[in-house]
Design a protein around this motif. Structure first.
Motif, PDB file in Angstrom:
ATOM      1  N   ARG A   1       0.853  -1.193   0.000  1.00 28.37           N
ATOM      2  CA  ARG A   1       0.000   0.000   0.000  1.00 28.37           C
ATOM      3  C   ARG A   1       0.886   1.240   0.000  1.00 28.37           C
ATOM      4  O   ARG A   1       1.876   1.312   0.703  1.00 28.37           O
ATOM      5  CB  ARG A   1      -0.905   0.015   1.236  1.00 28.37           C
ATOM      6  CG  ARG A   1      -1.990  -1.034   1.157  1.00 28.37           C
ATOM      7  CD  ARG A   1      -2.957  -0.957   2.317  1.00 28.37           C
ATOM      8  NE  ARG A   1      -2.314  -1.403   3.547  1.00 28.37           N
ATOM      9  CZ  ARG A   1      -2.277  -0.698   4.680  1.00 28.37           C
ATOM     10  NH1 ARG A   1      -2.857   0.469   4.755  1.00 28.37           N
ATOM     11  NH2 ARG A   1      -1.672  -1.181   5.732  1.00 28.37           N
TER      12      ARG A   1
ATOM     13  N   LYS B   1      -1.942   8.074  -1.268  1.00 27.63           N
ATOM     14  CA  LYS B   1      -3.026   7.524  -0.462  1.00 27.63           C
ATOM     15  C   LYS B   1      -4.226   8.458  -0.454  1.00 27.63           C
ATOM     16  O   LYS B   1      -4.097   9.648  -0.205  1.00 27.63           O
ATOM     17  CB  LYS B   1      -2.508   7.331   0.972  1.00 27.63           C
ATOM     18  CG  LYS B   1      -3.515   6.796   1.943  1.00 27.63           C
ATOM     19  CD  LYS B   1      -2.987   6.835   3.367  1.00 27.63           C
ATOM     20  CE  LYS B   1      -2.114   5.644   3.635  1.00 27.63           C
ATOM     21  NZ  LYS B   1      -1.847   5.471   5.064  1.00 27.63           N
TER      22      LYS B   1
ATOM     23  N   ALA C   1      -6.773   4.144   1.777  1.00 21.85           N
ATOM     24  CA  ALA C   1      -5.821   3.229   2.411  1.00 21.85           C
ATOM     25  C   ALA C   1      -4.547   3.040   1.600  1.00 21.85           C
ATOM     26  O   ALA C   1      -3.632   2.376   2.055  1.00 21.85           O
ATOM     27  CB  ALA C   1      -6.485   1.872   2.641  1.00 21.85           C
TER      28      ALA C   1
ATOM     29  N   VAL D   1      -4.414   1.504  -1.382  1.00 24.65           N
ATOM     30  CA  VAL D   1      -4.470   0.280  -2.180  1.00 24.65           C
ATOM     31  C   VAL D   1      -4.329   0.591  -3.665  1.00 24.65           C
ATOM     32  O   VAL D   1      -3.501  -0.015  -4.352  1.00 24.65           O
ATOM     33  CB  VAL D   1      -5.783  -0.491  -1.902  1.00 24.65           C
ATOM     34  CG1 VAL D   1      -5.943  -1.659  -2.853  1.00 24.65           C
ATOM     35  CG2 VAL D   1      -5.808  -0.986  -0.459  1.00 24.65           C
TER      36      VAL D   1
ATOM     37  N   TYR E   1     -11.560  -4.423  -2.064  1.00 28.82           N
ATOM     38  CA  TYR E   1     -10.731  -3.309  -1.593  1.00 28.82           C
ATOM     39  C   TYR E   1     -10.410  -3.483  -0.103  1.00 28.82           C
ATOM     40  O   TYR E   1      -9.260  -3.325   0.321  1.00 28.82           O
ATOM     41  CB  TYR E   1     -11.440  -1.973  -1.830  1.00 28.82           C
ATOM     42  CG  TYR E   1     -10.566  -0.778  -1.525  1.00 28.82           C
ATOM     43  CD1 TYR E   1      -9.790  -0.208  -2.512  1.00 28.82           C
ATOM     44  CD2 TYR E   1     -10.506  -0.233  -0.247  1.00 28.82           C
ATOM     45  CE1 TYR E   1      -8.973   0.881  -2.255  1.00 28.82           C
ATOM     46  CE2 TYR E   1      -9.692   0.855   0.027  1.00 28.82           C
ATOM     47  CZ  TYR E   1      -8.939   1.404  -0.974  1.00 28.82           C
ATOM     48  OH  TYR E   1      -8.121   2.470  -0.698  1.00 28.82           O
ATOM     49  N   LEU E   2     -11.435  -3.817   0.693  1.00 30.53           N
ATOM     50  CA  LEU E   2     -11.214  -4.020   2.131  1.00 30.53           C
ATOM     51  C   LEU E   2     -10.271  -5.184   2.386  1.00 30.53           C
ATOM     52  O   LEU E   2      -9.401  -5.114   3.270  1.00 30.53           O
ATOM     53  CB  LEU E   2     -12.545  -4.240   2.844  1.00 30.53           C
ATOM     54  CG  LEU E   2     -13.494  -3.042   2.873  1.00 30.53           C
ATOM     55  CD1 LEU E   2     -14.849  -3.446   3.447  1.00 30.53           C
ATOM     56  CD2 LEU E   2     -12.897  -1.896   3.663  1.00 30.53           C
TER      57      LEU E   2
ATOM     58  N   TRP F   1      -6.818  -4.056   1.619  1.00 29.71           N
ATOM     59  CA  TRP F   1      -6.391  -3.154   2.688  1.00 29.71           C
ATOM     60  C   TRP F   1      -5.799  -3.960   3.843  1.00 29.71           C
ATOM     61  O   TRP F   1      -4.784  -3.601   4.427  1.00 29.71           O
ATOM     62  CB  TRP F   1      -7.581  -2.336   3.147  1.00 29.71           C
ATOM     63  CG  TRP F   1      -7.306  -1.216   4.115  1.00 29.71           C
ATOM     64  CD1 TRP F   1      -6.151  -0.948   4.792  1.00 29.71           C
ATOM     65  CD2 TRP F   1      -8.220  -0.201   4.516  1.00 29.71           C
ATOM     66  NE1 TRP F   1      -6.295   0.159   5.582  1.00 29.71           N
ATOM     67  CE2 TRP F   1      -7.564   0.633   5.436  1.00 29.71           C
ATOM     68  CE3 TRP F   1      -9.538   0.067   4.190  1.00 29.71           C
ATOM     69  CZ2 TRP F   1      -8.183   1.728   6.027  1.00 29.71           C
ATOM     70  CZ3 TRP F   1     -10.143   1.161   4.786  1.00 29.71           C
ATOM     71  CH2 TRP F   1      -9.476   1.983   5.693  1.00 29.71           C
TER      72      TRP F   1
ATOM     73  N   GLU G   1       1.854  -2.172   4.337  1.00 30.04           N
ATOM     74  CA  GLU G   1       2.087  -0.766   4.023  1.00 30.04           C
ATOM     75  C   GLU G   1       3.530  -0.572   3.578  1.00 30.04           C
ATOM     76  O   GLU G   1       4.445  -1.244   4.058  1.00 30.04           O
ATOM     77  CB  GLU G   1       1.792   0.117   5.215  1.00 30.04           C
ATOM     78  CG  GLU G   1       1.727   1.579   4.870  1.00 30.04           C
ATOM     79  CD  GLU G   1       1.135   2.420   5.980  1.00 30.04           C
ATOM     80  OE1 GLU G   1       0.678   3.528   5.673  1.00 30.04           O
ATOM     81  OE2 GLU G   1       1.130   1.985   7.133  1.00 30.04           O
TER      82      GLU G   1
END
Length: 95
Positions: A41, A46, A49, A51, A84-85, A88, A93
């Motif tokens: 990520r 951003k 999140a 992504v 997407y979630l 995430w 990161e």
């Protein structure tokens, strides 16, 4: 198998500079390994999140186009928001 033996359908894939083709056929060279970007990520691109920013950086695409495709795809039926979630949660990161 050398890069010359990679099927034409994979050569010149827009925005990937041959990384997808060479990785798909197990033909990573030293320059490909150095150029390969880990899927993480994004911290600097951003909006929610990171992504879409991370996906765009990984494949060498424009982040605005990735976000636009995601938003338009949300108008269609399907699990886009859940995907997407999930990304995430799963994608680390950027360091």
């Amino acid at each position: 198998m050398s890069k010359q033996e990679i099927p034409g359908a994979f050569r010149g894939f827009p925005g990937c500079q041959g990384r997808v083709a060479s990785a798909a056929w197990g033909v990573l060279t030293d320059t490909d390994e150095e150029a390969a970007v880990k899927l993480t990520r994004s911290r600097d691109q951003k909006m929610i999140a990171g992504v879409c920013g991370g996906i765009a950086r990984h494949f060498g695409w424009d982040v605005t186009k990735v976000r636009l495709v995601f938003v338009v795809s949300c108008l269609l039926p399907g699990p886009q928001v859940l995907l997407y979630l999930l990304l995430w949660i799963v994608m680390p990161e950027q360091p």
